[in-house]
Scaffold this active site. Structure first.
Site, PDB file in Angstrom:
ATOM      1  N   THR A 172      -3.439 -59.398  65.559  1.00  0.00           N
ATOM      2  CA  THR A 172      -4.241 -60.410  66.805  1.00  0.00           C
ATOM      3  C   THR A 172      -5.604 -60.831  65.797  1.00  0.00           C
ATOM      4  O   THR A 172      -5.706 -60.384  64.848  1.00  0.00           O
ATOM      5  CB  THR A 172      -4.772 -59.105  67.742  1.00  0.00           C
ATOM      6  OG1 THR A 172      -3.186 -58.364  68.117  1.00  0.00           O
ATOM      7  CG2 THR A 172      -5.555 -59.755  68.299  1.00  0.00           C
ATOM      8  N   GLY A 187      -9.297 -63.840  50.905  1.00  0.00           N
ATOM      9  CA  GLY A 187      -8.902 -64.713  50.033  1.00  0.00           C
ATOM     10  C   GLY A 187      -6.995 -63.775  49.567  1.00  0.00           C
ATOM     11  O   GLY A 187      -6.937 -64.684  48.595  1.00  0.00           O
ATOM     12  N   HIS A 211     -16.247 -65.081  53.996  1.00  0.00           N
ATOM     13  CA  HIS A 211     -17.408 -63.806  52.790  1.00  0.00           C
ATOM     14  C   HIS A 211     -18.278 -64.823  51.286  1.00  0.00           C
ATOM     15  O   HIS A 211     -19.130 -63.887  50.884  1.00  0.00           O
ATOM     16  CB  HIS A 211     -16.918 -62.652  52.472  1.00  0.00           C
ATOM     17  CG  HIS A 211     -16.488 -62.276  50.900  1.00  0.00           C
ATOM     18  ND1 HIS A 211     -17.011 -61.400  49.905  1.00  0.00           N
ATOM     19  CD2 HIS A 211     -15.605 -62.294  50.807  1.00  0.00           C
ATOM     20  CE1 HIS A 211     -16.336 -60.735  49.140  1.00  0.00           C
ATOM     21  NE2 HIS A 211     -14.722 -61.538  49.908  1.00  0.00           N
ATOM     22  N   CYS A 266     -15.574 -58.155  42.280  1.00  0.00           N
ATOM     23  CA  CYS A 266     -15.297 -57.608  43.226  1.00  0.00           C
ATOM     24  C   CYS A 266     -14.842 -56.555  43.071  1.00  0.00           C
ATOM     25  O   CYS A 266     -13.755 -56.162  44.209  1.00  0.00           O
ATOM     26  CB  CYS A 266     -14.850 -59.588  43.870  1.00  0.00           C
ATOM     27  SG  CYS A 266     -13.897 -60.362  42.703  1.00  0.00           S
TER      28      CYS A 266
HETATM   29  N1  PLP Z   1     -10.174 -65.714  44.663  1.00  0.00           N
HETATM   30  C1  PLP Z   1     -11.274 -65.867  43.403  1.00  0.00           C
HETATM   31  C2  PLP Z   1     -11.168 -66.749  42.594  1.00  0.00           C
HETATM   32  C3  PLP Z   1     -12.348 -64.611  43.976  1.00  0.00           C
HETATM   33  O1  PLP Z   1     -13.148 -64.520  43.590  1.00  0.00           O
HETATM   34  C4  PLP Z   1     -12.171 -63.597  45.340  1.00  0.00           C
HETATM   35  C5  PLP Z   1     -13.006 -62.750  45.309  1.00  0.00           C
HETATM   36  O2  PLP Z   1     -14.168 -62.956  44.784  1.00  0.00           O
HETATM   37  C6  PLP Z   1     -10.833 -63.431  46.011  1.00  0.00           C
HETATM   38  C7  PLP Z   1      -9.543 -64.687  44.912  1.00  0.00           C
HETATM   39  C8  PLP Z   1     -10.416 -62.378  47.112  1.00  0.00           C
HETATM   40  O3  PLP Z   1     -11.187 -63.286  48.145  1.00  0.00           O
HETATM   41  P1  PLP Z   1     -10.864 -61.574  49.066  1.00  0.00           P
HETATM   42  O4  PLP Z   1     -12.424 -61.097  48.208  1.00  0.00           O
HETATM   43  O5  PLP Z   1     -11.619 -62.671  49.801  1.00  0.00           O
HETATM   44  O6  PLP Z   1     -10.318 -61.035  48.957  1.00  0.00           O
END
Ligand code: PLP
Length: 391
Positions: free
Chosen positions: A242, A87, A206, A329
């Site tokens: 890749t 993301g 994920h 995260c």
């Molecule tokens: N956008 C949102 C709303 C998210 O909650 C997150 C991760 O928690 C991301 C983007 C980032 O995604 P990634 O962990 O795959 O980089």
């Protein structure tokens, strides 16, 4: 869900059987179908750019993966799927690759949006965290064009769903592009990117039962993108490097199951509501943020006034319940949430808000476990507060 039920390999050994995982917005367990797809593709290793048979076989796997990923967004042409590392990268590609002079983002976007264009103009939100459409209209009426507007489908901390179709309509009226970060919404609610009118959509594997480290930016129309990673001509010259073959096939497998099983969230929302009712019954002063507006079925941002979120996360973990303090995260991030600040939540409430997020295998036992641990903590802390007042 007991973690033992959801996990594979490492998770089974590291986390006791009785633990309850309620942090699905941070990441979800790998679905068995995704693990099986990886196992199968191990044999099909090869560089999809190679012209020999091994390369061609790998290419077929990558091309076949676009359809289930696109289908998460409704009727979208699979050729619009650009596989990326997750993301975060998809958000960077959208905001930086669209080549717009102006970028406008909501005040509650994920850090990967805010950091991609630190000079972006901010679209304010109301007390529930919903973008102020009039403010967006005003911002777009003034200033140079072309512009790109980025508003997430649903917030990762509160689950609050944005009026994305209205945002898209305003953007279109002003000739602006609309990018939507659907990382948290995908697989939890049915999405229809064309109906919404999003030009670019971000997905991450994920959060839906695929592995971390793979995601997609989906182009629903004809938007041209300048690659942000340059080198080879992969992904139709939109993203060099890749292809992550194992990640991509697992992402596709997870996407297919997520789309098939979306109805499971009817049960998840009932569990989430039961959890919130239990909290309200135990502690009338507890606050659920965004409770009166449209939210994802799995997310609850709950404040236990007077007890810091970090204290709650640690105490609940000691009792075997895994939740997070806001957006977990970004590893180890502690500090005021920009999302709750933008909603003008009282800093005391914001500092005592935890995020509880459920998933497809959450069950009654998880809710009971959470309520027992949360209520015990609340009583301990309320007792201490009483004691301090009496002293
Ligand atoms: N956008 C949102 C709303 C998210 O909650 C997150 C991760 O928690 C991301 C983007 C980032 O995604 P990634 O962990 O795959 O980089």
């Amino acid at each position: 869900m007991s973690v033992a039920d959801a996990g594979h390999g490492l998770g089974r050994r590291l986390v006791p059987k009785t633990a309850s995982y309620l942090d699905w917005n941070a990441t979800a367990p790998l679905r068995p179908e995704a693990a099986a797809a990886i196992a199968e593709a191990l044999d099909g290793w090869g560089n999809p750019s190679s012209v020999h048979r091994r390369g061609r076989a790998a290419r077929r796997l990558v091309e076949g993966a676009r359809e289930p990923v696109a289908a998460l967004l409704g009727d979208v042409d699979p050729s619009g799927v650009i596989f990326v590392s997750g993301g975060t990268e998809a958000n960077h590609l959208a905001l930086l690759g669209a080549g717009c002079d102006r970028v406008l983002v909501s005040a509650v976007e994920h850090d990967s949006i805010r950091a991609a264009v630190p000079s972006a103009e901010i679209i304010p939100v109301d007390a529930d965290g919903i973008v102020l459409l009039d403010a967006l209209d005003r911002l777009l009426s003034s200033g140079p064009h072309p512009a790109l507007v980025s508003v997430m489908y649903a917030n990762n901390e509160t689950g609050v769903v944005q009026p994305v179709a209205e945002v898209a309509a305003i953007a279109r009226r002003h000739g602006a592009l609309f990018h939507c970060d659907a990382v948290q919404a995908a697989g939890k609610v049915a999405l229809d990117a064309r109906k919404v009118g999003a030009d670019l959509v971000t997905l991450s594997a994920h959060k839906i039962g695929g592995p971390a480290g793979v995601g997609a930016l989906v182009v629903t129309g004809t938007t041209d993108l300048t690659p942000q990673l340059r080198g080879g001509g992969q992904e139709h010259r939109r993203r060099a490097g890749t292809e992550n073959l194992l990640g991509i096939v697992a992402f596709a497998a997870a996407a297919a199951v997520a789309a098939d099983e979306i109805a499971v969230y009817d049960k998840v929302v009932a569990l989430r509501d039961e959890l919130e009712a239990g909290v309200a019954a135990a502690a009338p002063e507890a606050v659920v943020l965004g409770a009166s507006v449209d939210r994802l079925p799995n997310t609850s941002a709950i404040a236990m006034p007077g007890v810091t979120a970090e204290t709650q996360v640690v105490a609940l973990d000691l009792d075997g319940v895994m939740v997070s303090a806001g957006a977990a995260c970004s590893s180890g991030k502690v500090g005021p949430s920009h999302v709750l600040a933008a909603m003008q939540v009282d800093p005391k409430i914001a500092g005592s808000t935890i995020r509880v997020s459920l998933g497809w295998s959450s069950n009654e036992a998880d809710i009971a476990h959470f309520l027992q641990a949360w209520t015990a903590l609340y009583r301990r802390c309320a007792g201490l507060a009483e004691g301090a007042r009496a002293a």
